[in-house]
Design a protein around this motif. Structure first.
Motif: not given
Length: 117
Positions: A33-38, A54-61
Motif C-alpha cells: 500500500d501507499a504506506e509501504g505496508c504489505v 518493520a514486519g509487525e502485524l497491523d491489521r487482519v481482514v
C-alpha cells in the motif's frame, strides 16, 4: 515471508520479514500500500493480513471464504481492497468461495503502470 535488498544489478540480503504461525494459512498473493505496508492473502486462512515495513502485524481482514488467493487495491482513490478466492479442493465450499470480494475503504493503494506487453 522474506524480503530482499535490490538494485539495478539484482537482489541480495535475503532475510525474514514475518513468520506466519502454523494454522494461520499459507502466504499467497500480496500487494503493497501507499504506506509501504504489505497485504498478504492467506490460503486456507480465510484472511488478508497487513504487515508494517518493520514486519509487525497491523491489521487482519477476516473473510468468509477459507482460500484467499490474491489482493489488490482499486476503485475510486485506490481505497478498496479486492480479494480473489478459490473453491478448488473444498468438500463443502462457502457460497462465496471462488468469488472476487471487495473490502471498501480498507486502505490506500499505489497507482500501477499500465501493462506494456
Amino acid at each position: 515471508m522474506d524480503v530482499f535488498d535490490h538494485d539495478a544489478g539484482g537482489i541480495s540480503g535475503r532475510r525474514p520479514l514475518v513468520e506466519i504461525e502454523e494454522g494461520a494459512g499459507f502466504p499467497d498473493g500480496l500487494t503493497v500500500d501507499a504506506e509501504g505496508c504489505v497485504w498478504v492473502a492467506l490460503w486456507d486462512g480465510g484472511a488478508v493480513r497487513r504487515y508494517t515495513p518493520a514486519g509487525e502485524l497491523d491489521r487482519v481482514v477476516t473473510l468468509p471464504t477459507p482460500r484467499t488467493t490474491a489482493c489488490a487495491f482499486g476503485g475510486p482513490g485506490l481505497t478498496d481492497l479486492y480479494v480473489t478466492t478459490a473453491r478448488t479442493g473444498l468438500a463443502s465450499p462457502h457460497p462465496l468461495s471462488g468469488s472476487l470480494l471487495v473490502v471498501p475503504g480498507a486502505g490506500k493503494g499505489l497507482p500501477q503502470p499500465a501493462f506494456e506487453g
